[in-house]
Design a protein around this motif. Structure first.
Motif, PDB file in Angstrom:
ATOM      1  N   THR A   1       0.837  -1.196   0.000  1.00  0.00           N
ATOM      2  CA  THR A   1       0.000   0.000   0.000  1.00  0.00           C
ATOM      3  C   THR A   1       0.875   1.249   0.000  1.00  0.00           C
ATOM      4  N   ARG A   2       0.265   2.353  -0.331  1.00  0.00           N
ATOM      5  CA  ARG A   2       0.976   3.639  -0.308  1.00  0.00           C
ATOM      6  C   ARG A   2       1.503   3.946   1.088  1.00  0.00           C
ATOM      7  N   ASP A   3       0.674   3.728   2.111  1.00  0.00           N
ATOM      8  CA  ASP A   3       1.094   4.001   3.487  1.00  0.00           C
ATOM      9  C   ASP A   3       2.275   3.126   3.886  1.00  0.00           C
ATOM     10  N   GLU A   4       2.226   1.850   3.501  1.00  0.00           N
ATOM     11  CA  GLU A   4       3.342   0.953   3.807  1.00  0.00           C
ATOM     12  C   GLU A   4       4.618   1.425   3.118  1.00  0.00           C
ATOM     13  N   GLY A   5       4.506   1.773   1.845  1.00  0.00           N
ATOM     14  CA  GLY A   5       5.677   2.221   1.103  1.00  0.00           C
ATOM     15  C   GLY A   5       6.325   3.444   1.720  1.00  0.00           C
ATOM     16  N   LEU A   6       5.500   4.416   2.103  1.00  0.00           N
ATOM     17  CA  LEU A   6       6.039   5.631   2.719  1.00  0.00           C
ATOM     18  C   LEU A   6       6.645   5.335   4.090  1.00  0.00           C
ATOM     19  N   GLN A   7       6.019   4.429   4.828  1.00  0.00           N
ATOM     20  CA  GLN A   7       6.560   4.058   6.142  1.00  0.00           C
ATOM     21  C   GLN A   7       7.911   3.360   5.991  1.00  0.00           C
ATOM     22  N   TYR A   8       7.993   2.390   5.074  1.00  0.00           N
ATOM     23  CA  TYR A   8       9.265   1.691   4.855  1.00  0.00           C
ATOM     24  C   TYR A   8      10.335   2.674   4.410  1.00  0.00           C
ATOM     25  N   TYR A   9       9.976   3.598   3.536  1.00  0.00           N
ATOM     26  CA  TYR A   9      10.938   4.578   3.028  1.00  0.00           C
ATOM     27  C   TYR A   9      11.469   5.452   4.162  1.00  0.00           C
ATOM     28  N   ARG A  10      10.565   5.937   5.014  1.00  0.00           N
ATOM     29  CA  ARG A  10      10.985   6.797   6.117  1.00  0.00           C
ATOM     30  C   ARG A  10      11.908   6.052   7.085  1.00  0.00           C
ATOM     31  N   ILE A  11      11.558   4.812   7.419  1.00  0.00           N
ATOM     32  CA  ILE A  11      12.377   4.065   8.382  1.00  0.00           C
ATOM     33  C   ILE A  11      13.752   3.760   7.802  1.00  0.00           C
ATOM     34  N   MET A  12      13.786   3.355   6.530  1.00  0.00           N
ATOM     35  CA  MET A  12      15.082   3.038   5.917  1.00  0.00           C
ATOM     36  C   MET A  12      15.946   4.288   5.784  1.00  0.00           C
ATOM     37  N   GLN A  13      15.335   5.415   5.435  1.00  0.00           N
ATOM     38  CA  GLN A  13      16.105   6.653   5.361  1.00  0.00           C
ATOM     39  C   GLN A  13      16.613   7.066   6.743  1.00  0.00           C
ATOM     40  N   THR A  14      15.799   6.856   7.766  1.00  0.00           N
ATOM     41  CA  THR A  14      16.229   7.196   9.133  1.00  0.00           C
ATOM     42  C   THR A  14      17.436   6.353   9.537  1.00  0.00           C
ATOM     43  N   ILE A  15      17.376   5.059   9.256  1.00  0.00           N
ATOM     44  CA  ILE A  15      18.509   4.183   9.576  1.00  0.00           C
ATOM     45  C   ILE A  15      19.753   4.624   8.807  1.00  0.00           C
ATOM     46  N   ARG A  16      19.594   4.892   7.506  1.00  0.00           N
ATOM     47  CA  ARG A  16      20.737   5.288   6.670  1.00  0.00           C
ATOM     48  C   ARG A  16      21.370   6.575   7.195  1.00  0.00           C
ATOM     49  N   ARG A  17      20.539   7.583   7.466  1.00  0.00           N
ATOM     50  CA  ARG A  17      21.062   8.873   7.922  1.00  0.00           C
ATOM     51  C   ARG A  17      21.662   8.772   9.324  1.00  0.00           C
ATOM     52  N   MET A  18      21.054   7.941  10.164  1.00  0.00           N
ATOM     53  CA  MET A  18      21.581   7.740  11.515  1.00  0.00           C
ATOM     54  C   MET A  18      22.979   7.126  11.459  1.00  0.00           C
ATOM     55  N   GLU A  19      23.158   6.146  10.584  1.00  0.00           N
ATOM     56  CA  GLU A  19      24.463   5.490  10.481  1.00  0.00           C
ATOM     57  C   GLU A  19      25.510   6.422   9.869  1.00  0.00           C
ATOM     58  N   LEU A  20      25.109   7.221   8.912  1.00  0.00           N
ATOM     59  CA  LEU A  20      26.052   8.177   8.327  1.00  0.00           C
ATOM     60  C   LEU A  20      26.452   9.250   9.338  1.00  0.00           C
TER      61      LEU A  20
END
Length: 390
Positions: free
Chosen positions: A57-76
């Motif tokens: 779903t659109r909501d799932e896609g946006l949620q997955y995107y936000r969480i993955m970006q948060t992890i990526r930016r946190m690690e950087l």
């Protein structure tokens, strides 16, 4: 003059109203859900595996995107703070492997249990920790998720048992958690994660045996990022089919760079465990962009070109972003807004982690035991005493 101001305000309100109307109409035009074809899993001791046609779903896609970006930016950001010597000691980063953590979490419940090795920041976040708590733990501050006393490798939250520094040692512990789930008859399971570098350990095979004998609700997950420290899997293992290592335990080999592949495989594995059939094994084919730890530049045993090729062809965030945009599930602007919000959250957390005070010496021995009366603990010499408070 007053008339002019009123006219300007009225015109502004009209423009804002029109923009809101346009925004509402645009969002209404987005696709609410789409069907995707994903890569078929390799199977071991299974007649059927997860499906290859999945819905997001659109909501799932946006949620997955936000969480993955948060992890990526946190690690950087952790990389940056480490190079500034604000974070010290061991620090193992997870960028590149985000689809594994997000896909697994999307397929299980928060009431289920999870235990992993020392590359633990992402799972601490997906299990319920905050970016602020994680960053403060990395800098050793009292606002950290383990009160500043655990550091990078030892983070915990509800139903998440770390963060374990000894290679492979978390796997038998995870089986113990799965035994508790079965003993208490809770319909819960435990996800036990380890890397390809730990996969040759004897304690893992002993755990497989016990888990199979007792039909424990355990999902054993080998995150195969192709290198155990600086050694490639081909140089470390006579057989690199880690999903077959359970022998009598069924296994799946999964594209670990695709969040939907990981999600569907984990759903399949969770259903298998909850049905009472016992443990199952998953091998997630993934890749880490950083070296093994911050002390490893990561280019002495692999080339920069190899890393760039994986980034260009298989990056988990780019893959998800392309799916969202190509199926009209969101606009480029909406994803950029998420990126801006994530960056701000990371910057705020880093600021907190830099300024928060370190724990006092008196805190050193607190939380050694659970629910015990206070007791004295010997300090650094026989004459100094510290108090242990649960």
């Amino acid at each position: 003059m007053l008339v002019k101001i009123c006219n300007v305000l009225r015109a502004g309100a009209q423009r804002n109203g029109a923009a809101a109307l346009m925004s509402a109409r645009t969002y209404a035009d987005f696709t609410n859900q789409a069907t995707f074809e994903i890569k078929k899993c390799d199977l071991h001791n299974l007649d059927v595996g997860p499906g290859t046609e999945v819905v997001m779903t659109r909501d799932e896609g946006l949620q997955y995107y936000r969480i993955m970006q948060t992890i990526r930016r946190m690690e950087l950001k952790a990389d940056q703070l480490y190079k500034q010597k604000i974070i010290r000691g061991f620090c193992h980063l997870y960028d590149g492997q985000e689809a594994c953590a997000v896909g697994i979490e999307a397929a299980i419940n928060l009431s289920d249990h999870l235990i992993t090795a020392y590359r633990a920041h992402a799972y601490t976040y997906t299990r319920g920790g905050t970016v602020r708590e994680i960053m403060a733990e990395l800098t050793g501050r009292k606002g950290g998720i383990a009160k500043g006393k655990g550091g990078s490798m030892h983070m915990y939250c509800k139903n998440f048992y770390g963060g374990n520094g000894i290679v492979g040692a978390q796997v038998p512990l995870g089986a113990g958690v799965a035994l508790a789930c079965k003993y208490k008859d809770t319909d819960e399971l435990c996800v036990c994660l380890y890397g390809d570098g730990a996969a040759n350990q004897g304690q893992i095979f002993e755990t497989y045996n016990m888990a199979a004998l007792w039909k424990l609700p355990a999902i054993f997950v080998c995150e195969n990022n192709r290198y155990g420290m600086g050694t490639s899997v081909e140089r470390a293992a006579a057989s690199t089919d880690y999903y077959k290592r359970g022998d009598f335990i069924p296994g799946l080999r999964v594209d670990g760079m695709d969040v939907l592949c990981v999600r569907e495989a984990t759903k399949f594995a969770a259903d298998y465990c909850r049905s009472g059939k016992g443990p199952i094994l998953m091998e997630l084919m993934t890749y880490r962009y950083h070296g093994h730890s911050m002390s490893d530049p990561g280019v002495s045993y692999r080339t920069r070109e190899e890393i760039q090729e994986v980034r260009g062809k298989s990056d988990p965030i780019s893959l998800l972003k392309d799916r969202i945009l190509s199926n009209n599930m969101a606009s480029v602007e909406e994803l950029k807004e998420i990126d801006v919000e994530v960056r701000k959250e990371i910057e705020d957390a880093a600021q907190f982690a830099t300024n928060d005070p370190e724990p006092q010496l008196e805190e050193l021995c607190t939380h050694l035991f659970y629910n015990d009366p206070p007791l004295e603990v010997r300090g650094v010499n026989p004459w100094s005493k510290l108090k242990s408070v649960s």
